[in-house]
Design a protein around this motif. Structure first.
Motif, short mmCIF file in Angstrom:
data_model
loop_
_atom_site.label_atom_id
_atom_site.label_comp_id
_atom_site.label_asym_id
_atom_site.label_seq_id
_atom_site.Cartn_x
_atom_site.Cartn_y
_atom_site.Cartn_z
N ASP A 31 -43.68 26.93 -77.70
CA ASP A 31 -44.83 26.97 -76.80
C ASP A 31 -45.93 25.97 -77.15
N LYS A 32 -45.99 25.55 -78.40
CA LYS A 32 -47.03 24.60 -78.78
C LYS A 32 -46.68 23.16 -78.41
N ASN A 33 -45.43 22.92 -78.05
CA ASN A 33 -44.99 21.58 -77.69
C ASN A 33 -45.27 21.29 -76.22
N PRO A 34 -45.57 20.05 -75.88
CA PRO A 34 -45.74 19.72 -74.46
C PRO A 34 -44.51 20.12 -73.66
N PRO A 35 -44.67 20.85 -72.57
CA PRO A 35 -43.51 21.32 -71.82
C PRO A 35 -42.80 20.20 -71.08
N TYR A 36 -41.50 20.30 -71.03
CA TYR A 36 -40.68 19.39 -70.24
C TYR A 36 -40.04 20.20 -69.11
N LEU A 37 -39.95 19.57 -67.95
CA LEU A 37 -39.47 20.25 -66.75
C LEU A 37 -38.42 19.40 -66.06
N VAL A 38 -37.32 20.03 -65.64
CA VAL A 38 -36.29 19.36 -64.85
C VAL A 38 -35.96 20.26 -63.67
N VAL A 39 -35.20 19.72 -62.72
CA VAL A 39 -34.91 20.44 -61.48
C VAL A 39 -33.41 20.47 -61.23
N SER A 40 -32.87 21.65 -61.04
CA SER A 40 -31.46 21.80 -60.68
C SER A 40 -31.22 23.19 -60.13
N ASP A 41 -30.45 23.29 -59.06
CA ASP A 41 -30.11 24.59 -58.50
C ASP A 41 -28.94 25.25 -59.22
N THR A 42 -28.13 24.49 -59.93
CA THR A 42 -26.87 25.03 -60.44
C THR A 42 -26.75 25.03 -61.96
N TYR A 43 -27.52 24.22 -62.65
CA TYR A 43 -27.29 23.98 -64.07
C TYR A 43 -27.26 25.26 -64.89
N LEU A 44 -28.29 26.10 -64.77
CA LEU A 44 -28.39 27.27 -65.65
C LEU A 44 -27.26 28.26 -65.42
N GLU A 45 -26.86 28.46 -64.16
CA GLU A 45 -25.77 29.40 -63.91
C GLU A 45 -24.44 28.85 -64.43
N PHE A 46 -24.26 27.55 -64.38
CA PHE A 46 -23.04 26.99 -64.97
C PHE A 46 -23.09 27.10 -66.50
N VAL A 47 -24.29 27.04 -67.09
CA VAL A 47 -24.40 27.31 -68.52
C VAL A 47 -24.03 28.75 -68.81
N ARG A 48 -24.55 29.68 -68.00
CA ARG A 48 -24.23 31.09 -68.20
C ARG A 48 -22.72 31.34 -68.10
N SER A 49 -22.07 30.65 -67.16
CA SER A 49 -20.64 30.86 -66.95
C SER A 49 -19.79 30.24 -68.05
N GLY A 50 -20.35 29.29 -68.80
CA GLY A 50 -19.61 28.63 -69.85
C GLY A 50 -19.00 27.31 -69.45
N LEU A 51 -19.09 26.95 -68.18
CA LEU A 51 -18.56 25.65 -67.77
C LEU A 51 -19.37 24.52 -68.40
N ILE A 52 -20.68 24.75 -68.59
CA ILE A 52 -21.53 23.82 -69.33
C ILE A 52 -21.95 24.51 -70.62
N SER A 53 -21.79 23.83 -71.74
CA SER A 53 -22.33 24.32 -73.01
C SER A 53 -23.29 23.28 -73.54
N ALA A 54 -24.40 23.75 -74.10
CA ALA A 54 -25.45 22.85 -74.59
C ALA A 54 -25.45 22.83 -76.12
N ALA A 55 -25.75 21.65 -76.68
CA ALA A 55 -25.87 21.50 -78.13
C ALA A 55 -27.09 20.63 -78.41
N HIS A 56 -27.85 20.98 -79.44
CA HIS A 56 -29.07 20.26 -79.77
C HIS A 56 -28.77 19.12 -80.74
N GLY A 57 -29.41 17.98 -80.50
CA GLY A 57 -29.27 16.84 -81.39
C GLY A 57 -29.16 15.54 -80.63
N LYS A 58 -28.62 14.54 -81.31
CA LYS A 58 -28.39 13.23 -80.71
C LYS A 58 -26.94 12.82 -80.94
N LEU A 59 -26.44 11.99 -80.05
CA LEU A 59 -25.10 11.45 -80.24
C LEU A 59 -25.14 10.44 -81.37
#
Length: 740
Positions: free
Chosen positions: A319-347
Motif C-alpha cells: 500500500d505504501k508503493n505508488p499504485p499501478y493499474l492495468v485494464v483487462s476483462d479476462t486476465y484475472l479469471e484466467f489466472v484463477r483458472s490456472g491457464l495463466i500463472s504469474a511469477a515475480h521477478g525478471k527474465l
C-alpha cells in the motif's frame, strides 16, 4: 505569407495538430504538410479489420470508451459501440481527416529521415527547418519549413530488454507483433507447452489475457483446432510487482449487491469527485497518497485480488508503493483458472526451451514461445532531430516515461521556439492531444513566447516548471506509473492557458454518493472550439448527448449489467441444484457438481444471418461453451452422473445475454435459442442482486426462467438460476445456486 509547418506523423496527434493550425486561427495563417512513413493515416490505429501490419491488433478493444477516445468536435457515429475496436478508431480518424484536414498536404509513405536547423534569417524569430524525406521506393527529397511539429508518437519502436542472453530456437517476439496462435506456435516443436509473457504493466496483462482467450477459443470452438494439442499449452507471466487489474466497466456504487456499471473512464473522470482548483495527482507519489489510492482501488475491485491468486494480490505491504493499474476483462479469471500463472521477478536468460527468472532462480522449462511485453522506446520517434537539438531537449532514451524534457506539459522548448510536440507522452488522451495542438497553434500564431500572447498564456509560460519537473522525476523512485500528469488536471491547465471555459452539462445528470452530487463527466467535448462553426457545434452537442445518455442508461436502467455479468461468468463454479417435481413420472432430487464457462470466439450456429451482419462490422464478440458435470441423487435413492451443455452469448450492440441449446450430434455447436436474459429494474439498496427473467416455449411445455446475480463490488459473488416447467406431462421446479 502563411508560415509553413511540417507535421511528422498522421496519427491522432498529427491530425489534431493539422486541424488546429488550419481552423483555430484565421485562414491562411499556416500552410500545413503532413508526412507519415505508413501508407495510411491513423498511426497506431488500423483502419480496417484486416490491417495487421501495424503495432496494434485491429480487433483490440480500446481501454477507454468512445467518450474519451474522441476529439471535441467530431462525435462518433450513431450506433457505434461504447468501447470501439482499434480498426473502428482508425475509421473515426478517417472521418476526422475528411472533416477538418483537407486543407493540409498529406504525404503518406514518406518517412522523415532527417531535420536540419537552418540559419536564422535576419529579423526572423527562430530557426527554420530543412526536412529530408524518403519514399517507400527510395526517392529522397528535401523541403524547407518555418515550423516543425513532432507528432510521431511516443511508441517509436518496440523495446527489447538488453542484457538478457537468448540462446534459443523458440520464437521471441514483441507483444505488438502478436496476431494469432498459428503464427506464434506454428514452427514450435510439439513437445513444448509453455508460453512466456515478460512484463507486468498494461501490455503484459493485455497480451496474456488475449493469448489465453485465443487458447480457450482454440480448445473449445467447434471444427478443426488451428493448432495441434492446444489444450496442453499454458501461459507463464513474469511480473515485477503486483498491479491492480480493472475490467472495462466499473461501478460507482460498488458496495451494492446489484451495482450499476459504467465504462471505467466515465466514473474516473467524474469531476464531482475532485476538489477545486484541481491539483496534480501524478508525478511524485507520497506514501500517504499511495495508501489513499490503493485503498480506493481495493474498494473498487472488492478485494486485494488474492481470491484469484496470491501472486497477483496487492496486499497491505504494497500500500505504501505508488499504485499501478492495468485494464483487462479476462486476465484475472484466467489466472484463477490456472491457464495463466504469474511469477515475480525478471527474465534472466533463455537457453534452449529453458527460461530462468531472477532473483528467485526459478526455472521454467518447455518454453514454446516468448512474448516481450516490455513497452516502447520513445526516443526512436525523435532521432531525425539534430544531435544538438536532442541535447537541448535533454533526451534520455533509458527513461521511458520522461524521454524528453519539454515545456508546458510536453509541447515545446523555449530554446527551440519553432519546434513543437503533440502527443509525445505515455497515455496520450485525445483531449490532451487536442489541447496541446491548440497551445502550439496559439504560441506560433503569436510569433512565439512574446508580449503579443494573451495574458493567460504569458502567465502560464512564466509559471511553468514542466522541464524541471521532468528532469527531477527521472531520479524519483516514487514516480507514478504515468508521471506526465493526471488527465483532468492537464485539461484544466491547458484550458486556463488558452482562456477556455469548460462547458456545462447539457442537462440534469444522475446523482452519486457520497455527496449525492450530479455527475460532471470530463470529455473532450466539454472544451469546444472558441468560435465553432454550425457543424462543430452540432458534433459537440451530439458527443455530449451520447456521453450523458450512456451515464443515465448505466445508472438508471441497468445498461452494461449484462456485459458485467458475462465478463464475470468466465471460469468454474460450484453448482448445487434442487429439482422438485409434482408428478411421479419425473423424480425429485438434488444435483451437485461444477459448471464451467469456457470462453471462445463468437460462432454462427443458430444465428447465421445475425452473425453475418456482425461479421461485416467486425463485432462478432465472444461467447461461452457452458458445461456442467456432477451427480444427481434422486429422491428414490438412485444416483447417476449427469451433464448438460449450452452456449451463452453476449450481443454488445443490443446489450443482451442469451442462452442457446447445443446440437445433440455436436455438443460444441449451438442449435437454437433457449432464451434471452432480460434484466429488470431493481431497488439497488434492498440487498438483493440483479434480477432477470426469461421464457421459452418448448412444444407444449413452458419454461418460466428467473435469475439473480449477486455482486461483490465488480465481480459476481454468486448467482441463482431457477425455472418452473409446466406442460401436459411436466410440472416441476429447478433451483440452482452457483458459487466460486
Amino acid at each position: 505569407m502563411p508560415k509553413t509547418v511540417c507535421i511528422v506523423g498522421a496519427g491522432p496527434s498529427g491530425l489534431a495538430a493539422a486541424k488546429s493550425l488550419l481552423h483555430d486561427v484565421p485562414a491562411g495563417t499556416f500552410d500545413v504538410t503532413i508526412f507519415d512513413a505508413q501508407s495510411r493515416i491513423g498511426g497506431l490505429w488500423p483502419s480496417s479489420r484486416d490491417d495487421a501490419a501495424g503495432q496494434v491488433h485491429p480487433l483490440m478493444v480500446a481501454n477507454q470508451s468512445k467518450h474519451t477516445v474522441q476529439f471535441s468536435d467530431l462525435a462518433w457515429e450513431e450506433g457505434s459501440l461504447d468501447l470501439p475496436k482499434a480498426w473502428q478508431v482508425g475509421r473515426y480518424l478517417e472521418r476526422y481527416l475528411q472533416a477538418y484536414c483537407q486543407g493540409a498536404k498529406l504525404s503518406l509513405g514518406n518517412c522523415v529521415e532527417k531535420a536540419e536547423v537552418l540559419p536564422t534569417p535576419e529579423g526572423g524569430t527562430g530557426p527554420s527547418w530543412r526536412v529530408q524525406t524518403r519514399t517507400h521506393d527510395g526517392q529522397v527529397d528535401e523541403h524547407n519549413f518555418d515550423h516543425l511539429l513532432v507528432a510521431s508518437g511516443f511508441f517509436g519502436r518496440p523495446l527489447r530488454p538488453s542484457g538478457v542472453p537468448v540462446d534459443s530456437d523458440v520464437p521471441v517476439i514483441h507483444s505488438s507483433e502478436y496476431r494469432n496462435l498459428t503464427a506464434l506456435l506454428g514452427k514450435t516443436p510439439g513437445d513444448r507447452s509453455k508460453i512466456l509473457v515478460v512484463g507486468g504493466q498494461m501490455s503484459g496483462v493485455e497480451i496474456a489475457g488475449t493469448i489465453a482467450s485465443h487458447l480457450s477459443s482454440a480448445i473449445h470452438s467447434p471444427g478443426t483446432c488451428p493448432i495441434a494439442n492446444a489444450d496442453r499449452y499454458s501461459i507463464h507471466h513474469i511480473i515485477q510487482r503486483p498491479t491492480w487489474v480493472f475490467p472495462l466497466h466499473l461501478s460507482p456504487k460498488s458496495a451494492l449487491s446489484a451495482p450499476p456499471f459504467l465504462p471505467l473512464d466515465l466514473g474516473s473522470y467524474n469531476l464531482s469527485n475532485r476538489s477545486f482548483p484541481l491539483a496534480n495527482k501524478e508525478g511524485h507519489i507520497s506514501v500517504e497518497a499511495a495508501q489513499t489510492v490503493n485503498a480506493i482501488y481495493r474498494q473498487t475491485v472488492g478485494s486485494d485480488q488474492s481470491i484469484f491468486s496470491p501472486e497477483v494480490a496487492v496486499g497491505s505491504d504494497d500500500d505504501k508503493n505508488p499504485p499501478y493499474l492495468v485494464v483487462s476483462d479476462t486476465y484475472l479469471e484466467f489466472v484463477r483458472s490456472g491457464l495463466i500463472s504469474a511469477a515475480h521477478g525478471k527474465l534472466q536468460s533463455i537457453s534452449g526451451s529453458l527460461a530462468t527468472i531472477t532473483p528467485s532462480g526459478e526455472q521454467i522449462n518447455d518454453v514454446a514461445a516468448v512474448i516481450l511485453a516490455t513497452g516502447f522506446e520513445a526516443s526512436a520517434s525523435v532521432l531525425f532531430l539534430p544531435a544538438s537539438i536532442q541535447n537541448t531537449l535533454s533526451i534520455c532514451p533509458t527513461d521511458l516515461n520522461n524521454t524528453l524534457a519539454l515545456g508546458f506539459h510536453g509541447t515545446y522548448h523555449p530554446d527551440v521556439p519553432n519546434l513543437g510536440f503533440v502527443g509525445f507522452y505515455r497515455s496520450p488522451y485525445w483531449g490532451v492531444m487536442e489541447m496541446q495542438a491548440r497551445f502550439i497553434t496559439a504560441l506560433w500564431a503569436a510569433g512565439g513566447p512574446s508580449s503579443s500572447l494573451p495574458p493567460t498564456m504569458r502567465a502560464a509560460l512564466s509559471n511553468d516548471t514542466s522541464i524541471e519537473r521532468t528532469i527531477h522525476l527521472r531520479a524519483d523512485p516514487r514516480a507514478s506509473q504515468y508521471p506526465m500528469g493526471d488527465y483532468p488536471w492537464l485539461m484544466a491547465e491547458f484550458a486556463t492557458a488558452l482562456g477556455l471555459e469548460i462547458s456545462p452539462p447539457l442537462g440534469k445528470m444522475p446523482q452519486l454518493p457520497p455527496a449525492n452530487n450530479e455527475m460532471n463527466i470530463l470529455t473532450p467535448a466539454r472544451y469546444p472550439p472558441k468560435s465553432p462553426t454550425d457543424f462543430q457545434r452540432s458534433e459537440t452537442t451530439k458527443a455530449l448527448q451520447q456521453t450523458e445518455a450512456a451515464a443515465w442508461a448505466g445508472l438508471m436502467s441497468g445498461k452494461f449489467v449484462a456485459k458485467a455479468v458475462f465478463r464475470s461468468l468466465l471460469g468454474e463454479w460450484k453448482l448445487e441444484r434442487s429439482l422438485v417435481s409434482k408428478l411421479p413420472s419425473h423424480p425429485s432430487g438434488h444435483f451437485s457438481g461444477t459448471a464451467k464457462f469456457l470462453l471462445r470466439d463468437g460462432t454462427r450456429d443458430g444465428r447465421e444471418s445475425e452473425f453475418d451482419g456482425l461479421e461485416t462490422d467486425g463485432n462478432v464478440g465472444l461467447e461461452y461453451l457452458y458445461i456442467e458435470e456432477g451427480d444427481f441423487k434422486a429422491s428414490n435413492g438412485l444416483t447417476f452422473r449427469a451433464t448438460r451443455r449450452y452456449v451463452w452469448r453476449y450481443n454488445e450492440q443490443r446489450d443482451m445475454l442469451s442462452v442457446w441449446f447445443v446440437k445433440t450430434d455436436d455438443q460444441k455447436r449451438a442449435d437454437y435459442l433457449f432464451h434471452e436474459v432480460k434484466f429488470v429494474a431493481t431497488d439497488q439498496d434492498d440487498g438483493q442482486g440483479w434480477k432477470a427473467t426469461a421464457g421459452h416455449m418448448c412444444i407444449d411445455d413452458f419454461y418460466d426462467v428467473n435469475y439473480e446475480f449477486r455482486f461483490q463490488a465488480i465481480n459476481l459473488r454468486d448467482w441463482r438460476l431457477a425455472y418452473t416447467v409446466k406442460g401436459p406431462k411436466k410440472d416441476y421446479t429447478i433451483d440452482g445456486t452457483y458459487r466460486r
